[in-house]
Design a protein around this motif. Sequence first.
Motif, PDB file in Angstrom:
ATOM      1  N   ASN A  77       0.838  -1.209   0.000  1.00  0.00           N
ATOM      2  CA  ASN A  77       0.000   0.000   0.000  1.00  0.00           C
ATOM      3  C   ASN A  77       0.870   1.254   0.000  1.00  0.00           C
ATOM      4  O   ASN A  77       0.608   2.223  -0.721  1.00  0.00           O
ATOM      5  CB  ASN A  77      -0.909   0.013   1.243  1.00  0.00           C
ATOM      6  CG  ASN A  77      -2.089  -0.921   1.104  1.00  0.00           C
ATOM      7  OD1 ASN A  77      -2.631  -1.094   0.022  1.00  0.00           O
ATOM      8  ND2 ASN A  77      -2.488  -1.537   2.204  1.00  0.00           N
ATOM      9  N   VAL A  78       1.911   1.225   0.836  1.00  0.00           N
ATOM     10  CA  VAL A  78       2.823   2.366   0.934  1.00  0.00           C
ATOM     11  C   VAL A  78       3.639   2.511  -0.344  1.00  0.00           C
ATOM     12  O   VAL A  78       3.789   3.610  -0.888  1.00  0.00           O
ATOM     13  CB  VAL A  78       3.764   2.186   2.149  1.00  0.00           C
ATOM     14  CG1 VAL A  78       4.863   3.248   2.143  1.00  0.00           C
ATOM     15  CG2 VAL A  78       2.972   2.245   3.442  1.00  0.00           C
ATOM     16  N   LYS A  79       4.164   1.404  -0.833  1.00  0.00           N
ATOM     17  CA  LYS A  79       5.029   1.399  -2.009  1.00  0.00           C
ATOM     18  C   LYS A  79       4.325   1.967  -3.236  1.00  0.00           C
ATOM     19  O   LYS A  79       4.896   2.752  -3.997  1.00  0.00           O
ATOM     20  CB  LYS A  79       5.490  -0.030  -2.280  1.00  0.00           C
ATOM     21  CG  LYS A  79       6.472  -0.168  -3.436  1.00  0.00           C
ATOM     22  CD  LYS A  79       6.872  -1.630  -3.613  1.00  0.00           C
ATOM     23  CE  LYS A  79       7.778  -1.812  -4.824  1.00  0.00           C
ATOM     24  NZ  LYS A  79       8.128  -3.233  -5.032  1.00  0.00           N
ATOM     25  N   ASN A  80       3.063   1.592  -3.435  1.00  0.00           N
ATOM     26  CA  ASN A  80       2.314   2.061  -4.609  1.00  0.00           C
ATOM     27  C   ASN A  80       2.168   3.572  -4.630  1.00  0.00           C
ATOM     28  O   ASN A  80       2.272   4.213  -5.677  1.00  0.00           O
ATOM     29  CB  ASN A  80       0.919   1.405  -4.637  1.00  0.00           C
ATOM     30  CG  ASN A  80       0.977  -0.075  -4.955  1.00  0.00           C
ATOM     31  OD1 ASN A  80       1.950  -0.554  -5.549  1.00  0.00           O
ATOM     32  ND2 ASN A  80      -0.041  -0.814  -4.546  1.00  0.00           N
ATOM     33  N   THR A  81       1.949   4.151  -3.455  1.00  0.00           N
ATOM     34  CA  THR A  81       1.832   5.613  -3.377  1.00  0.00           C
ATOM     35  C   THR A  81       3.193   6.282  -3.497  1.00  0.00           C
ATOM     36  O   THR A  81       3.340   7.311  -4.164  1.00  0.00           O
ATOM     37  CB  THR A  81       1.173   6.024  -2.036  1.00  0.00           C
ATOM     38  OG1 THR A  81      -0.129   5.459  -1.956  1.00  0.00           O
ATOM     39  CG2 THR A  81       1.057   7.539  -1.933  1.00  0.00           C
ATOM     40  N   ALA A  82       4.205   5.695  -2.856  1.00  0.00           N
ATOM     41  CA  ALA A  82       5.552   6.276  -2.860  1.00  0.00           C
ATOM     42  C   ALA A  82       6.124   6.408  -4.265  1.00  0.00           C
ATOM     43  O   ALA A  82       6.913   7.317  -4.528  1.00  0.00           O
ATOM     44  CB  ALA A  82       6.485   5.437  -1.988  1.00  0.00           C
ATOM     45  N   TYR A  83       5.730   5.521  -5.167  1.00  0.00           N
ATOM     46  CA  TYR A  83       6.239   5.549  -6.542  1.00  0.00           C
ATOM     47  C   TYR A  83       5.351   6.364  -7.483  1.00  0.00           C
ATOM     48  O   TYR A  83       5.651   6.469  -8.670  1.00  0.00           O
ATOM     49  CB  TYR A  83       6.365   4.124  -7.085  1.00  0.00           C
ATOM     50  CG  TYR A  83       7.534   3.348  -6.504  1.00  0.00           C
ATOM     51  CD1 TYR A  83       8.558   3.998  -5.824  1.00  0.00           C
ATOM     52  CD2 TYR A  83       7.618   1.968  -6.633  1.00  0.00           C
ATOM     53  CE1 TYR A  83       9.628   3.296  -5.295  1.00  0.00           C
ATOM     54  CE2 TYR A  83       8.691   1.247  -6.102  1.00  0.00           C
ATOM     55  CZ  TYR A  83       9.692   1.929  -5.433  1.00  0.00           C
ATOM     56  OH  TYR A  83      10.753   1.233  -4.905  1.00  0.00           O
ATOM     57  N   SER A  84       4.274   6.934  -6.958  1.00  0.00           N
ATOM     58  CA  SER A  84       3.373   7.704  -7.823  1.00  0.00           C
ATOM     59  C   SER A  84       3.990   9.051  -8.186  1.00  0.00           C
ATOM     60  O   SER A  84       4.763   9.628  -7.410  1.00  0.00           O
ATOM     61  CB  SER A  84       2.025   7.924  -7.135  1.00  0.00           C
ATOM     62  OG  SER A  84       2.163   8.792  -6.029  1.00  0.00           O
ATOM     63  N   LYS A  85       3.630   9.563  -9.346  1.00  0.00           N
ATOM     64  CA  LYS A  85       4.168  10.834  -9.826  1.00  0.00           C
ATOM     65  C   LYS A  85       3.776  11.985  -8.908  1.00  0.00           C
ATOM     66  O   LYS A  85       4.594  12.860  -8.606  1.00  0.00           O
ATOM     67  CB  LYS A  85       3.663  11.101 -11.246  1.00  0.00           C
ATOM     68  CG  LYS A  85       4.186  12.393 -11.863  1.00  0.00           C
ATOM     69  CD  LYS A  85       3.737  12.542 -13.312  1.00  0.00           C
ATOM     70  CE  LYS A  85       2.232  12.738 -13.390  1.00  0.00           C
ATOM     71  NZ  LYS A  85       1.776  13.003 -14.789  1.00  0.00           N
ATOM     72  N   GLU A  86       2.525  11.971  -8.433  1.00  0.00           N
ATOM     73  CA  GLU A  86       2.032  13.052  -7.581  1.00  0.00           C
ATOM     74  C   GLU A  86       2.814  13.129  -6.275  1.00  0.00           C
ATOM     75  O   GLU A  86       3.182  14.221  -5.823  1.00  0.00           O
ATOM     76  CB  GLU A  86       0.543  12.846  -7.268  1.00  0.00           C
ATOM     77  CG  GLU A  86      -0.389  12.959  -8.458  1.00  0.00           C
ATOM     78  CD  GLU A  86      -0.466  11.686  -9.291  1.00  0.00           C
ATOM     79  OE1 GLU A  86      -1.158  11.694 -10.318  1.00  0.00           O
ATOM     80  OE2 GLU A  86       0.180  10.671  -8.908  1.00  0.00           O
ATOM     81  N   PHE A  87       3.077  11.971  -5.690  1.00  0.00           N
ATOM     82  CA  PHE A  87       3.808  11.947  -4.424  1.00  0.00           C
ATOM     83  C   PHE A  87       5.245  12.424  -4.603  1.00  0.00           C
ATOM     84  O   PHE A  87       5.746  13.233  -3.813  1.00  0.00           O
ATOM     85  CB  PHE A  87       3.788  10.534  -3.830  1.00  0.00           C
ATOM     86  CG  PHE A  87       4.515  10.435  -2.519  1.00  0.00           C
ATOM     87  CD1 PHE A  87       3.910  10.874  -1.343  1.00  0.00           C
ATOM     88  CD2 PHE A  87       5.805   9.918  -2.452  1.00  0.00           C
ATOM     89  CE1 PHE A  87       4.587  10.796  -0.128  1.00  0.00           C
ATOM     90  CE2 PHE A  87       6.478   9.831  -1.236  1.00  0.00           C
ATOM     91  CZ  PHE A  87       5.861  10.276  -0.075  1.00  0.00           C
ATOM     92  N   LEU A  88       5.906  11.932  -5.644  1.00  0.00           N
ATOM     93  CA  LEU A  88       7.303  12.315  -5.887  1.00  0.00           C
ATOM     94  C   LEU A  88       7.432  13.812  -6.146  1.00  0.00           C
ATOM     95  O   LEU A  88       8.362  14.463  -5.651  1.00  0.00           O
ATOM     96  CB  LEU A  88       7.862  11.520  -7.073  1.00  0.00           C
ATOM     97  CG  LEU A  88       8.033  10.010  -6.832  1.00  0.00           C
ATOM     98  CD1 LEU A  88       8.462   9.314  -8.115  1.00  0.00           C
ATOM     99  CD2 LEU A  88       9.043   9.747  -5.715  1.00  0.00           C
ATOM    100  N   LEU A  89       6.483  14.377  -6.894  1.00  0.00           N
ATOM    101  CA  LEU A  89       6.492  15.824  -7.148  1.00  0.00           C
ATOM    102  C   LEU A  89       6.282  16.597  -5.848  1.00  0.00           C
ATOM    103  O   LEU A  89       6.902  17.645  -5.627  1.00  0.00           O
ATOM    104  CB  LEU A  89       5.407  16.190  -8.167  1.00  0.00           C
ATOM    105  CG  LEU A  89       5.677  15.785  -9.622  1.00  0.00           C
ATOM    106  CD1 LEU A  89       4.460  16.077 -10.492  1.00  0.00           C
ATOM    107  CD2 LEU A  89       6.900  16.511 -10.173  1.00  0.00           C
ATOM    108  N   GLY A  90       5.403  16.084  -4.984  1.00  0.00           N
ATOM    109  CA  GLY A  90       5.149  16.730  -3.701  1.00  0.00           C
ATOM    110  C   GLY A  90       6.386  16.746  -2.819  1.00  0.00           C
ATOM    111  O   GLY A  90       6.680  17.749  -2.157  1.00  0.00           O
ATOM    112  N   ILE A  91       7.121  15.641  -2.804  1.00  0.00           N
ATOM    113  CA  ILE A  91       8.338  15.554  -1.992  1.00  0.00           C
ATOM    114  C   ILE A  91       9.416  16.486  -2.544  1.00  0.00           C
ATOM    115  O   ILE A  91      10.125  17.151  -1.777  1.00  0.00           O
ATOM    116  CB  ILE A  91       8.858  14.099  -1.950  1.00  0.00           C
ATOM    117  CG1 ILE A  91       7.846  13.204  -1.236  1.00  0.00           C
ATOM    118  CG2 ILE A  91      10.211  14.038  -1.256  1.00  0.00           C
ATOM    119  CD1 ILE A  91       7.488  13.652   0.164  1.00  0.00           C
ATOM    120  N   ILE A  92       9.532  16.546  -3.857  1.00  0.00           N
ATOM    121  CA  ILE A  92      10.491  17.475  -4.484  1.00  0.00           C
ATOM    122  C   ILE A  92      10.152  18.914  -4.096  1.00  0.00           C
ATOM    123  O   ILE A  92      11.039  19.709  -3.752  1.00  0.00           O
ATOM    124  CB  ILE A  92      10.495  17.314  -6.015  1.00  0.00           C
ATOM    125  CG1 ILE A  92      11.098  15.959  -6.398  1.00  0.00           C
ATOM    126  CG2 ILE A  92      11.265  18.450  -6.685  1.00  0.00           C
ATOM    127  CD1 ILE A  92      10.952  15.604  -7.861  1.00  0.00           C
TER     128      ILE A  92
END
Length: 246
Positions: A11-26
Amino acid sequence: MHKLLKMSWLNVKNTAYSKEFLLGIIAAFAYSMLWICFVRPKLYGLMDYDFEFGRFLYVMILYAAVSILRNDIKSNCIKTVFTGVFSRTEIMISKSIGLIIWGVIFAIMVEVNNILASLILYKKIGINGFLAFNHLQLFITYIIIAFSMGALMLLIVSIIFNESKFILFFIVILSLVNFVSSAITVLIVTHPELISKFSTYMKTPFYNTIALMQGCFSMQSILINIIWALIFCILSTFIINKREIN
């Protein structure tokens, strides 16, 4: 139990690799670098830069928590998930465990930011400043925040139970509440005589979340957030168990 843990990680991994999440962290790291490289308030120490980064990261914590359940709805596999081998209660327990995993991940991100701040501001903070920082306290703080506020987001999704972007409205509202709570904690610290007026609000997870983020670490804040988290998890599990899933 092993399978539940594996499901929690997926569940965590699927979100962590999403484009939206990665852009948010950047974006969160970019915001932090603005403070570290350009703003640089004279009185700021590592804890203050930690807080500024965490304030932006808070939005991502809410988003990550929502995605744990919302992604199942969004991908149209909700029936498969909740009518499979595991009971609905077990599935919701795996979602709650996922929140704790998120807490560890976000704590690591904050540590990375602290390392960057210590190196960039070497003369002011340096390695000694980083080593003197209470790292155990940091990890406990973010695990508790992800668990309590994430559990609230799980409850909201279990009630709405759709993949509508309306859920983003709640993320914005809770982010605004977090901002207001920040002002209230400062007000209480500078004017202790106001504690009685905010005594009820001080028992909410909103106040105690921002208190922990600001370094006001106490067992009371931890226990209050854990109690609220358990209440939210129990309610969301009850709602999911009673809901018809077609």
